[in-house]
Structures are given as C-alpha cells and as structure tokens.
Design an enzyme around this catalytic site. Structure first.
Site, PDB file in Angstrom:
ATOM      1  N   ARG A  59      15.099  24.001  21.346  1.00 25.17           N
ATOM      2  CA  ARG A  59      16.752  24.022  21.205  1.00 25.17           C
ATOM      3  C   ARG A  59      17.123  22.507  21.680  1.00 25.17           C
ATOM      4  NH1 ARG A  59      15.487  28.309  20.549  1.00 25.17           N
ATOM      5  NH2 ARG A  59      14.536  28.310  22.665  1.00 25.17           N
ATOM      6  N   ARG A  62      23.190  30.307  21.876  1.00 25.61           N
ATOM      7  CA  ARG A  62      23.049  28.771  21.919  1.00 25.61           C
ATOM      8  C   ARG A  62      23.752  27.972  21.137  1.00 25.61           C
ATOM      9  NH1 ARG A  62      18.103  28.345  25.323  1.00 25.61           N
ATOM     10  NH2 ARG A  62      19.178  26.606  26.032  1.00 25.61           N
ATOM     11  N   ASP A  69      18.045  28.950  35.679  1.00 26.65           N
ATOM     12  CA  ASP A  69      16.525  28.909  35.370  1.00 26.65           C
ATOM     13  C   ASP A  69      15.562  29.441  36.434  1.00 26.65           C
ATOM     14  OD1 ASP A  69      17.093  25.968  33.683  1.00 26.65           O
ATOM     15  OD2 ASP A  69      17.332  27.816  33.169  1.00 26.65           O
ATOM     16  N   LYS A  82      10.578  18.770  32.724  1.00 26.25           N
ATOM     17  CA  LYS A  82      10.872  18.892  31.239  1.00 26.25           C
ATOM     18  C   LYS A  82      12.356  18.703  30.965  1.00 26.25           C
ATOM     19  CE  LYS A  82      11.761  23.455  29.705  1.00 26.25           C
ATOM     20  NZ  LYS A  82      12.909  23.655  28.930  1.00 26.25           N
ATOM     21  N   ASN A  83      13.431  19.373  31.719  1.00 24.66           N
ATOM     22  CA  ASN A  83      14.808  19.044  31.349  1.00 24.66           C
ATOM     23  C   ASN A  83      15.402  17.754  31.627  1.00 24.66           C
ATOM     24  OD1 ASN A  83      14.498  21.650  30.391  1.00 24.66           O
ATOM     25  ND2 ASN A  83      15.839  22.720  32.159  1.00 24.66           N
ATOM     26  N   SER A 127      28.770  21.994  30.291  1.00 32.50           N
ATOM     27  CA  SER A 127      27.501  22.311  29.162  1.00 32.50           C
ATOM     28  C   SER A 127      26.513  20.913  29.393  1.00 32.50           C
ATOM     29  CB  SER A 127      27.944  22.100  27.782  1.00 32.50           C
ATOM     30  OG  SER A 127      26.766  21.979  26.923  1.00 32.50           O
ATOM     31  N   VAL A 128      25.429  21.384  29.928  1.00 32.63           N
ATOM     32  CA  VAL A 128      24.364  20.328  30.127  1.00 32.63           C
ATOM     33  C   VAL A 128      24.170  19.731  28.967  1.00 32.63           C
ATOM     34  CG1 VAL A 128      21.920  19.858  30.846  1.00 32.63           C
ATOM     35  CG2 VAL A 128      23.301  21.776  32.008  1.00 32.63           C
ATOM     36  N   ILE A 156      25.848  32.229  33.295  1.00 34.66           N
ATOM     37  CA  ILE A 156      25.628  31.052  32.289  1.00 34.66           C
ATOM     38  C   ILE A 156      25.358  31.594  31.032  1.00 34.66           C
ATOM     39  CG2 ILE A 156      24.378  29.018  31.901  1.00 34.66           C
ATOM     40  CD1 ILE A 156      25.970  28.700  34.276  1.00 34.66           C
ATOM     41  N   ARG A 201       5.680  26.383  27.056  1.00 34.61           N
ATOM     42  CA  ARG A 201       6.737  25.497  26.817  1.00 34.61           C
ATOM     43  C   ARG A 201       7.175  24.541  27.904  1.00 34.61           C
ATOM     44  NH1 ARG A 201      11.768  28.254  24.641  1.00 34.61           N
ATOM     45  NH2 ARG A 201      12.316  25.904  24.840  1.00 34.61           N
ATOM     46  N   CYS A 240      18.131  32.049  20.989  1.00 38.51           N
ATOM     47  CA  CYS A 240      16.765  32.598  21.356  1.00 38.51           C
ATOM     48  C   CYS A 240      16.950  33.585  22.078  1.00 38.51           C
ATOM     49  CB  CYS A 240      16.172  31.362  22.313  1.00 38.51           C
ATOM     50  SG  CYS A 240      17.351  31.214  23.868  1.00 38.51           S
TER      51      CYS A 240
HETATM   52  C1  EPZ Z   1      20.355  23.605  29.534  1.00 36.43           C
HETATM   53  O1  EPZ Z   1      20.405  24.174  28.486  1.00 36.43           O
HETATM   54  C2  EPZ Z   1      18.602  23.653  29.919  1.00 36.43           C
HETATM   55  N1  EPZ Z   1      17.845  23.218  28.988  1.00 36.43           N
HETATM   56  C3  EPZ Z   1      18.375  25.186  30.140  1.00 36.43           C
HETATM   57  O2  EPZ Z   1      17.083  25.299  30.532  1.00 36.43           O
HETATM   58  C4  EPZ Z   1      19.497  25.576  31.365  1.00 36.43           C
HETATM   59  O3  EPZ Z   1      19.522  26.945  31.537  1.00 36.43           O
HETATM   60  C5  EPZ Z   1      20.859  25.246  30.900  1.00 36.43           C
HETATM   61  O4  EPZ Z   1      21.019  23.768  30.707  1.00 36.43           O
HETATM   62  C6  EPZ Z   1      22.161  25.562  31.948  1.00 36.43           C
HETATM   63  O5  EPZ Z   1      21.762  24.851  33.241  1.00 36.43           O
HETATM   64  C7  EPZ Z   1      17.338  21.895  28.778  1.00 36.43           C
HETATM   65  O6  EPZ Z   1      18.013  20.923  29.712  1.00 36.43           O
HETATM   66  C8  EPZ Z   1      16.607  21.454  27.891  1.00 36.43           C
HETATM   67  P1  EPZ Z   1      24.289  24.531  28.423  1.00 36.43           P
HETATM   68  P2  EPZ Z   1      21.798  23.934  27.665  1.00 36.43           P
HETATM   69  O7  EPZ Z   1      24.763  23.865  27.498  1.00 36.43           O
HETATM   70  O8  EPZ Z   1      22.254  22.584  27.714  1.00 36.43           O
HETATM   71  C9  EPZ Z   1      27.108  27.878  26.213  1.00 36.43           C
HETATM   72  C10 EPZ Z   1      15.257  26.413  30.478  1.00 36.43           C
HETATM   73  O9  EPZ Z   1      14.754  27.629  30.858  1.00 36.43           O
HETATM   74  N2  EPZ Z   1      27.481  26.471  25.317  1.00 36.43           N
HETATM   75  O10 EPZ Z   1      24.596  23.753  29.787  1.00 36.43           O
HETATM   76  O11 EPZ Z   1      21.630  24.591  26.163  1.00 36.43           O
HETATM   77  C11 EPZ Z   1      25.682  28.209  26.071  1.00 36.43           C
HETATM   78  O12 EPZ Z   1      25.749  29.086  25.337  1.00 36.43           O
HETATM   79  C12 EPZ Z   1      16.271  26.116  29.790  1.00 36.43           C
HETATM   80  O13 EPZ Z   1      14.387  25.164  31.071  1.00 36.43           O
HETATM   81  C13 EPZ Z   1      28.615  26.812  24.417  1.00 36.43           C
HETATM   82  O14 EPZ Z   1      29.158  27.646  24.272  1.00 36.43           O
HETATM   83  O15 EPZ Z   1      22.577  24.776  28.403  1.00 36.43           O
HETATM   84  C14 EPZ Z   1      25.581  28.804  27.702  1.00 36.43           C
HETATM   85  O16 EPZ Z   1      26.129  30.038  27.901  1.00 36.43           O
HETATM   86  C15 EPZ Z   1      16.870  27.362  29.401  1.00 36.43           C
HETATM   87  N3  EPZ Z   1      28.522  25.844  23.618  1.00 36.43           N
HETATM   88  C16 EPZ Z   1      26.514  27.752  28.605  1.00 36.43           C
HETATM   89  O17 EPZ Z   1      27.317  27.258  27.586  1.00 36.43           O
HETATM   90  C17 EPZ Z   1      27.937  24.777  23.471  1.00 36.43           C
HETATM   91  O18 EPZ Z   1      27.908  23.706  22.369  1.00 36.43           O
HETATM   92  C18 EPZ Z   1      25.785  26.951  29.172  1.00 36.43           C
HETATM   93  O19 EPZ Z   1      24.864  26.133  28.436  1.00 36.43           O
HETATM   94  C19 EPZ Z   1      26.835  24.450  24.475  1.00 36.43           C
HETATM   95  C20 EPZ Z   1      26.630  25.457  25.255  1.00 36.43           C
END
Ligand code: EPZ
Length: 417
Positions: free
Chosen positions: A92, A121, A305, A22-23, A163-164, A327, A397, A116
């Site tokens: 998201r 997020r 995850d 999915k990701n 940030s992914v 995270i 989802r 969420c």
């Molecule tokens: C991706 O989410 C994944 N989703 C998430 O999987 C996964 O848990 C996460 O990466 C971490 O590995 C998808 O790939 C679709 P981040 P993402 O940006 O990109 C903060 C699942 O269950 N942050 O790496 O949203 C954020 O709040 C989902 O499949 C900011 O502060 O994660 C978090 O605390 C859940 N500002 C941390 O960084 C930003 O602009 C990491 O978030 C962006 C993120």
C-alpha cells in the site's frame, strides 16, 4: 505455500543485529523520483515490500542497480507516471509515488492501494492535501488520475488527522512546489525524520517549526546523493518483546535506544531488566511478567505495529491486561489464532481484554498480516511442542532473515516449502 515450523519452548540468548527500516526505506525510495541524478541507498532491508517498491520504480522508468550492499537509482530518462494496481495492491505504500510524480512531472495515474487485513487504508487525507497544492484529481476504476496543470503551488495545510503516509507524500510533493508550504498536525515518526534528513541532503529546504509543523521552501532541482537508511525500530521492538516473553537474555545491536524509549519503558514496567547503550540494548526477561494496560497511538506513543507482539507477552502476565487499538479499525486478526493456542483474549470494539497466566499450546496456525504473523512466532516460541505457521509471505514483507536471526539466538525454527 511456504510455512514455518517452530519448536518451543525457547529461551532466546545471544545477539541480534537490527536491519534497515522498511518504513523509512519505502518513502525514501519513492522520493528518489524527485531526482534525475544518481541516488545510492545503503542499509535497505532485504524484504518483499522493498523489492515491490523497486519494481514499481522500475515500472516508472527508474534504472535500479542492486549490488547487495547498496542500490543505485538513476532516473535520468523521462519517467512514466503510471503506477499499476498489480504492484500497489500488495504494498500500500505504493501510493507514496503520487506526491513525487506530481511534483516532478505534474501528472500521475496511481492505483488506489485498496484495503488489507488491518483496515480499509483510505488515502483521502493524501488526496485532499495534494489538492491544496493545486492538484486536480478524479478516481476512475480504482485509479487516481491526478494532474497539476500549473505545477504544484506551495500552501498552508493542516492535516485533519495524524497520518504517516499523508505526511510523507506531502513533504515529498512540497519539495518541488513553487513557494512555501507549511504542513501542520504532521506525524513525527522517526521514519519521517529519516525521510526529511534524506531530502535535505538531496538539496531540499525543510525545517521543523514546531512539534508537528514543517515549513518547506520549494527548490528547482535536487542533487545526487549517497544515503544510509535508519534501522528498523519495529523489528528491534519485536525482538525485545521476544526476549521478555522467553525469559531470554538478548543484546539487540544497531539501534539507538532513544527512538524506542516508550517501548523500553513499558518492558521495564512489565519486569524486564534493560540496559541501554549508545547503539545497542541489553535485555533480560524476568520469570514474573507484570500486567499493564496499553493503548496504541501516533509516535511517540506505543506503536500499533507492536500491538500484536505485546499482546502475546501480556498473555503470560501475572494478571489481566487491556490493549486499546486506536490507529487501525481491524488490527486484532491475530487474536483468533492466539486463542487457538490457549490464550484467553476477548474483544469489545477496539479494546482487547487479555487474561494472564496463559500456558500456550503449540498448534498449526495461519498468518493474516505482517505483524500478526510475527506475533504467532513469538507465541510458538513460548509453546511446548511443534507449531506450524502458514502464509508466511506476510512475514517476508517486513522481517529480514527472521528465522536466521532467531536460530542464531537459540530458537528451533525452520522454513518448510
Ligand atoms: C504507516 O502506514 C506504516 N506503514 C504502518 O506500518 C503503520 O502501522 C502506520 O503508519 C501507523 O503508524 C508504512 O510506513 C509503510 P497512517 P500508513 O496514514 O501511512 C487513517 C507495518 O506493519 N487514514 O498513519 O498507511 C488510516 O486508515 C505497517 O509496517 C485515513 O483515514 O498509516 C489509519 O486508521 C502497517 N486517511 C490511520 O489514519 C488517509 O488518507 C493512520 O494511518 C490516511 C490514513
């Protein structure tokens, strides 16, 4: 409201084939907006988030043909650049269309994703980095109104935090920017590697120059492409944990063990016997589960995850364990439900203390988010009696055919309407 009925105790035995990731699929689908040629994608998982992303692409003008084996996307008509709240609020990753729309059309109006269950997020890192490429944006009534009057211009960008999503958005945007972009402090999840492979095959110029640094030379246009998305490492990790939990004996196929080596090493430490082959993993759960302390971190660390699923396993360990969630700020929503099943888990800030030697009791339960819902299924499989799990739309989802796959390896599980 759909629910799942699970009869425990189960010992999972047999073979499970892993579906597409999915990701990896979500950013790759968003990246198809860069092209006005035909893009075919195979191995997309049949899950709600993918359906939602396809609806979002259709709302932007993409013509999508889904023939089950693969989906074909044509963007050869002028695309719209408005991504509605109604679509982005439930998935998201919708924010990932912002980068490609700005790269292709120089403007976009995309709904902020909103929070969420697991956290607020925010997308501040995405937006600040895009502004370094020349994007001007304003937030008006929950939407990002962005434009790049002079087109995107390559720049050097260092992410303030790994940030992914921000890494993915910026990689995609920089592919059509004028000149060179260097992104540092990038996330390096395998799904990002898959996105980069897809973009390079589509004609983009992207190179890793060090562990977390990427150099991108903008190109004028991209080609058509037929691409197969990678398998889902979180789905694979979930089933491996299920086998360790139920003293099962599983062959998990269609996954390269290398991309989940951290998880495999941890499962070996807690006592599971694991044999790794080229494209499959054999796991035998042991009667005695040893305790272990874990903290979640960006790849190649232990993935957030799989945190909820691991917590269930550690309830059965021979003594107390600790999990630190580094995270997301609120990713312990499953704890209350697990405690209702007899678990003894206490939370202090981002640290969970998990008592071992728990005998789970079947119960009626409520899913709160995608990974929490699957952790309730695992606990139900280890509980004597009938459990009911409500709000399983969260589960749908991100897990393809989960009850079919579990039934095939001996679980007594069915969906109730
Ligand atoms: C991706 O989410 C994944 N989703 C998430 O999987 C996964 O848990 C996460 O990466 C971490 O590995 C998808 O790939 C679709 P981040 P993402 O940006 O990109 C903060 C699942 O269950 N942050 O790496 O949203 C954020 O709040 C989902 O499949 C900011 O502060 O994660 C978090 O605390 C859940 N500002 C941390 O960084 C930003 O602009 C990491 O978030 C962006 C993120």
């Amino acid at each position: 409201m759909k629910k799942l009925e699970v009869f425990g105790v189960a010992k999972l035995k047999g073979q499970i084939r892993i579906s597409g990731s999915k990701n990896a699929s979500l950013p790759i689908l968003a990246a198809t907006l860069l092209s006005d040629k035909i893009i075919s994608l195979r191995n997309l998982p049949k899950v709600k988030d993918i359906e939602t992303m396809i609806l979002l692409l259709k709302s932007l003008g993409s013509i999508v043909d889904d023939n089950k084996k693969k989906i074909t996307i044509k963007n050869n008509k002028q695309s719209k650049t408005f991504a509605a709240y109604s679509l982005v609020k439930t998935m998201r990753a919708g924010i990932l269309v912002l980068g490609p729309l700005l790269a292709k059309f120089g403007k976009a109006k995309v709904s902020l994703p909103g929070g969420c269950a697991i956290g607020t997020r925010p997308v501040d890192i995405h937006l600040k980095a895009l502004s370094k490429l020349g994007v001007k944006y304003k937030i008006i009534q929950g939407y990002v109104h962005a434009d790049a009057p002079k087109g995107l211009i390559g720049a050097n960008i260092k992410f303030p935090k790994i940030s992914v999503g921000a890494t993915e958005n910026l990689i995609i945007a920089a592919c059509l920017a004028k000149g060179k972009t260097v992104l540092s402090n990038c996330a390096i999840e395998p799904e990002i590697e898959d996105l980069i492979n897809f973009l390079i095959k589509m004609g983009c110029n992207i190179k890793w120059t060090s562990k977390r640094t990427i150099k991108i030379e903008g190109v004028a246009k991209v080609n058509e492409l037929n691409y197969q998305v990678m398998p889902d490492r979180i789905e694979a990790g979930t089933y491996l944990i299920a086998a360790a939990l139920t003293e099962g004996n599983l062959k998990v196929t269609g996954i390269d063990p290398k991309i989940i080596s951290t998880e495999i090493n941890i499962l070996k430490k807690v006592g599971a016997k694991i044999i790794q082959k080229k494209n499959e993993i054999l796991i035998k759960g042991s009667k005695k589960i040893k305790s272990i302390n874990i903290k979640t971190s960006p790849y190649p660390g232990f993935p957030t995850d799989l945190q909820a699923q691991m917590m269930v396993l550690l309830c059965k360990a021979n003594k107390k364990s600790y999990i630190k969630e580094e995270i997301f700020e609120n990713r312990f929503m499953h704890v209350a439900e697990l405690n209702r099943m007899g678990a003894k888990i206490s939370i202090n800030g981002n640290k969970a203390t998990i008592e071992g030697n728990i005998k789970f009791e079947a119960a009626e339960l409520m899913a709160t988010d995608l990974r929490a819902s699957v952790s309730l299924i695992l606990a139900a499989l280890a509980s004597k009696g009938k459990s009911i799990i409500n709000r399983i739309y969260h589960l749908d989802r991100g897990y393809e055919d989960i009850e079919k796959k579990l039934k095939k390896v001996g679980a007594k599980i069915r969906r109730l309407n």
